[in-house]
Design a protein around this motif. Structure first.
Motif, PDB file in Angstrom:
ATOM      1  N   LEU A  10       0.840  -1.360  -0.042  1.00  0.00           N
ATOM      2  CA  LEU A  10      -0.146   0.454   0.018  1.00  0.00           C
ATOM      3  C   LEU A  10       1.078   1.754  -0.051  1.00  0.00           C
ATOM      4  O   LEU A  10       0.909   2.077  -0.584  1.00  0.00           O
ATOM      5  N   LEU A  11       2.242   1.272   0.383  1.00  0.00           N
ATOM      6  CA  LEU A  11       3.038   2.795   0.618  1.00  0.00           C
ATOM      7  C   LEU A  11       3.406   2.382  -0.857  1.00  0.00           C
ATOM      8  O   LEU A  11       3.853   2.989  -1.106  1.00  0.00           O
ATOM      9  N   ALA A  12       4.175   1.472  -1.443  1.00  0.00           N
ATOM     10  CA  ALA A  12       4.350   1.271  -2.505  1.00  0.00           C
ATOM     11  C   ALA A  12       3.634   1.856  -3.339  1.00  0.00           C
ATOM     12  O   ALA A  12       4.175   3.219  -4.013  1.00  0.00           O
ATOM     13  N   GLY A  13       2.176   2.222  -3.382  1.00  0.00           N
ATOM     14  CA  GLY A  13       1.487   2.431  -4.152  1.00  0.00           C
ATOM     15  C   GLY A  13       1.234   3.507  -4.250  1.00  0.00           C
ATOM     16  O   GLY A  13       0.917   4.339  -5.084  1.00  0.00           O
ATOM     17  N   LEU A  14       1.425   4.051  -3.119  1.00  0.00           N
ATOM     18  CA  LEU A  14       0.779   5.432  -2.971  1.00  0.00           C
ATOM     19  C   LEU A  14       1.679   6.267  -2.769  1.00  0.00           C
ATOM     20  O   LEU A  14       1.946   6.915  -3.665  1.00  0.00           O
ATOM     21  N   MET A  15       3.283   5.617  -2.916  1.00  0.00           N
ATOM     22  CA  MET A  15       4.672   7.001  -3.426  1.00  0.00           C
ATOM     23  C   MET A  15       4.369   6.645  -4.641  1.00  0.00           C
ATOM     24  O   MET A  15       4.756   7.256  -5.806  1.00  0.00           O
ATOM     25  N   ALA A  16       4.594   5.298  -5.991  1.00  0.00           N
ATOM     26  CA  ALA A  16       4.108   4.775  -7.033  1.00  0.00           C
ATOM     27  C   ALA A  16       3.410   5.617  -7.579  1.00  0.00           C
ATOM     28  O   ALA A  16       3.634   6.946  -8.310  1.00  0.00           O
ATOM     29  N   GLY A  17       1.666   6.269  -6.979  1.00  0.00           N
ATOM     30  CA  GLY A  17       1.084   7.077  -7.072  1.00  0.00           C
ATOM     31  C   GLY A  17       1.565   8.619  -7.322  1.00  0.00           C
ATOM     32  O   GLY A  17       1.282   9.615  -8.536  1.00  0.00           O
ATOM     33  N   ALA A  18       1.860   8.646  -6.369  1.00  0.00           N
ATOM     34  CA  ALA A  18       2.564  10.261  -6.178  1.00  0.00           C
ATOM     35  C   ALA A  18       3.290  10.635  -7.188  1.00  0.00           C
ATOM     36  O   ALA A  18       3.454  11.401  -7.894  1.00  0.00           O
ATOM     37  N   GLY A  19       4.566  10.013  -7.858  1.00  0.00           N
ATOM     38  CA  GLY A  19       4.890  10.299  -8.072  1.00  0.00           C
ATOM     39  C   GLY A  19       5.092   9.949  -9.834  1.00  0.00           C
ATOM     40  O   GLY A  19       5.460  11.009 -10.717  1.00  0.00           O
ATOM     41  N   VAL A  20       4.409   9.216 -10.186  1.00  0.00           N
ATOM     42  CA  VAL A  20       3.650   8.891 -11.554  1.00  0.00           C
ATOM     43  C   VAL A  20       2.721  10.626 -11.393  1.00  0.00           C
ATOM     44  O   VAL A  20       2.830  11.113 -12.746  1.00  0.00           O
ATOM     45  N   LEU A  21       2.222  11.476 -10.858  1.00  0.00           N
ATOM     46  CA  LEU A  21       1.256  12.369 -10.695  1.00  0.00           C
ATOM     47  C   LEU A  21       2.959  13.515 -10.391  1.00  0.00           C
ATOM     48  O   LEU A  21       2.506  14.568 -11.705  1.00  0.00           O
ATOM     49  N   HIS A  22       3.429  13.765 -10.324  1.00  0.00           N
ATOM     50  CA  HIS A  22       3.985  14.919 -10.099  1.00  0.00           C
ATOM     51  C   HIS A  22       4.644  14.569 -12.030  1.00  0.00           C
ATOM     52  O   HIS A  22       5.209  16.005 -12.558  1.00  0.00           O
ATOM     53  N   PHE A  23       4.809  13.165 -12.498  1.00  0.00           N
ATOM     54  CA  PHE A  23       5.249  13.535 -14.684  1.00  0.00           C
ATOM     55  C   PHE A  23       3.774  13.742 -14.917  1.00  0.00           C
ATOM     56  O   PHE A  23       3.937  14.495 -15.929  1.00  0.00           O
ATOM     57  N   THR A  24       2.682  13.356 -13.870  1.00  0.00           N
ATOM     58  CA  THR A  24       1.517  13.645 -15.321  1.00  0.00           C
ATOM     59  C   THR A  24       1.139  15.269 -14.633  1.00  0.00           C
ATOM     60  O   THR A  24      -0.168  15.682 -16.236  1.00  0.00           O
ATOM     61  N   VAL A  25       0.991  15.844 -14.466  1.00  0.00           N
ATOM     62  CA  VAL A  25       0.158  17.111 -13.875  1.00  0.00           C
ATOM     63  C   VAL A  25       1.352  17.719 -13.147  1.00  0.00           C
ATOM     64  O   VAL A  25       1.220  17.809 -11.782  1.00  0.00           O
ATOM     65  N   PRO A  26       2.336  17.874 -13.435  1.00  0.00           N
ATOM     66  CA  PRO A  26       3.489  18.727 -13.256  1.00  0.00           C
ATOM     67  C   PRO A  26       3.196  19.935 -12.614  1.00  0.00           C
ATOM     68  O   PRO A  26       4.170  20.521 -11.318  1.00  0.00           O
ATOM     69  N   ALA A  28       0.931  21.004 -10.685  1.00  0.00           N
ATOM     70  CA  ALA A  28      -0.032  21.276  -9.810  1.00  0.00           C
ATOM     71  C   ALA A  28       0.647  21.392  -8.680  1.00  0.00           C
ATOM     72  O   ALA A  28       1.098  21.524  -7.688  1.00  0.00           O
ATOM     73  N   PHE A  29       2.681  20.780  -9.439  1.00  0.00           N
ATOM     74  CA  PHE A  29       3.169  20.691  -7.862  1.00  0.00           C
ATOM     75  C   PHE A  29       4.355  21.615  -7.947  1.00  0.00           C
ATOM     76  O   PHE A  29       5.090  21.974  -6.947  1.00  0.00           O
ATOM     77  N   ASP A  30       4.459  22.139  -9.411  1.00  0.00           N
ATOM     78  CA  ASP A  30       5.704  23.751  -9.525  1.00  0.00           C
ATOM     79  C   ASP A  30       5.969  24.568  -8.426  1.00  0.00           C
ATOM     80  O   ASP A  30       6.007  24.687  -7.459  1.00  0.00           O
ATOM     81  N   GLY A  31       4.103  24.901  -8.012  1.00  0.00           N
ATOM     82  CA  GLY A  31       4.074  25.871  -6.575  1.00  0.00           C
ATOM     83  C   GLY A  31       4.359  25.302  -5.187  1.00  0.00           C
ATOM     84  O   GLY A  31       4.227  26.373  -4.333  1.00  0.00           O
ATOM     85  N   THR A  32       4.629  23.978  -5.152  1.00  0.00           N
ATOM     86  CA  THR A  32       4.841  23.893  -3.503  1.00  0.00           C
ATOM     87  C   THR A  32       6.636  23.409  -3.482  1.00  0.00           C
ATOM     88  O   THR A  32       6.791  23.689  -2.616  1.00  0.00           O
ATOM     89  N   VAL A  33       7.112  24.005  -4.473  1.00  0.00           N
ATOM     90  CA  VAL A  33       8.757  23.579  -4.635  1.00  0.00           C
ATOM     91  C   VAL A  33       9.158  25.120  -3.684  1.00  0.00           C
ATOM     92  O   VAL A  33       8.815  26.139  -3.942  1.00  0.00           O
ATOM     93  N   PRO A  34       9.397  25.226  -2.343  1.00  0.00           N
ATOM     94  CA  PRO A  34       9.812  26.550  -1.682  1.00  0.00           C
ATOM     95  C   PRO A  34      10.804  27.056  -2.691  1.00  0.00           C
ATOM     96  O   PRO A  34      11.703  26.524  -3.362  1.00  0.00           O
ATOM     97  N   ARG A  35      10.671  28.110  -2.127  1.00  0.00           N
ATOM     98  CA  ARG A  35      11.464  29.521  -3.327  1.00  0.00           C
ATOM     99  C   ARG A  35      12.587  29.443  -2.820  1.00  0.00           C
ATOM    100  O   ARG A  35      13.693  30.428  -4.080  1.00  0.00           O
ATOM    101  N   VAL A  36      12.858  29.165  -1.981  1.00  0.00           N
ATOM    102  CA  VAL A  36      14.706  29.229  -1.320  1.00  0.00           C
ATOM    103  C   VAL A  36      15.110  27.949  -1.897  1.00  0.00           C
ATOM    104  O   VAL A  36      16.183  28.480  -2.078  1.00  0.00           O
ATOM    105  N   ARG A  42      10.872  23.481 -11.878  1.00  0.00           N
ATOM    106  CA  ARG A  42      10.184  21.900 -12.045  1.00  0.00           C
ATOM    107  C   ARG A  42      11.192  20.733 -12.062  1.00  0.00           C
ATOM    108  O   ARG A  42      10.376  19.672 -12.411  1.00  0.00           O
ATOM    109  N   ALA A  43      12.470  21.213 -12.292  1.00  0.00           N
ATOM    110  CA  ALA A  43      13.299  20.392 -12.327  1.00  0.00           C
ATOM    111  C   ALA A  43      12.800  19.891 -10.873  1.00  0.00           C
ATOM    112  O   ALA A  43      13.199  18.845 -10.329  1.00  0.00           O
ATOM    113  N   TRP A  44      13.082  20.219  -9.335  1.00  0.00           N
ATOM    114  CA  TRP A  44      12.192  19.769  -8.270  1.00  0.00           C
ATOM    115  C   TRP A  44      11.233  18.686  -8.440  1.00  0.00           C
ATOM    116  O   TRP A  44      11.064  17.688  -7.577  1.00  0.00           O
TER     117      TRP A  44
END
Length: 127
Positions: A10-26, A28-36, A42-44
């Protein structure tokens, strides 16, 4: 199989799902990267997606599960600043998205504990 047997998967599935989302809807994640952090957000986003997919693979395989579970716990701690950044940025959004952003903060605690439990269970099964 017991519930504990499924826990690493289940933990592996959660991590895989989150990982795939970083590539399919990047975006949505770009804005959470701390500005520091240096470089383009996008690289992060992609780097964290790769890390999540690698951790998922490690969690799924019995030989690497204990190490991957420990690394997953560290990963959850490491991405906490991104969740804080999201909460700060979303504090003026409508109630539901704002609640989701702030709700992610305490969620890190059970995720870290879950990964540690998987690591401990895997260590106990090898002795």
């Amino acid at each position: 199989m017991s519930r504990a047997t499924y826990s690493p998967f289940l933990l592996a599935g959660l991590m895989a799902g989150a990982g795939v989302l970083h590539f399919t809807v990047p975006k949505a994640f770009d804005g959470t990267v701390p500005r520091v952090l240096p470089g383009a957000p996008r690289a992060w986003t992609y780097a964290s997606g790769v890390a999540e997919c690698a951790l998922a693979a490690g969690l799924a395989h019995p030989r690497t599960r204990r190490t991957a579970a420990r690394a997953t716990a560290c990963f959850f701690v490491g991405v906490f600043p991104a969740n804080v950044q999201m909460a700060i940025d979303w504090r003026r959004r409508p109630a539901l998205p704002r609640a989701a952003a702030f709700g992610r903060l305490p969620l890190q605690i059970p995720l870290v504990l879950w990964a540690r439990k998987v690591a401990r269970a895997e260590g106990a099964s090898r002795t």
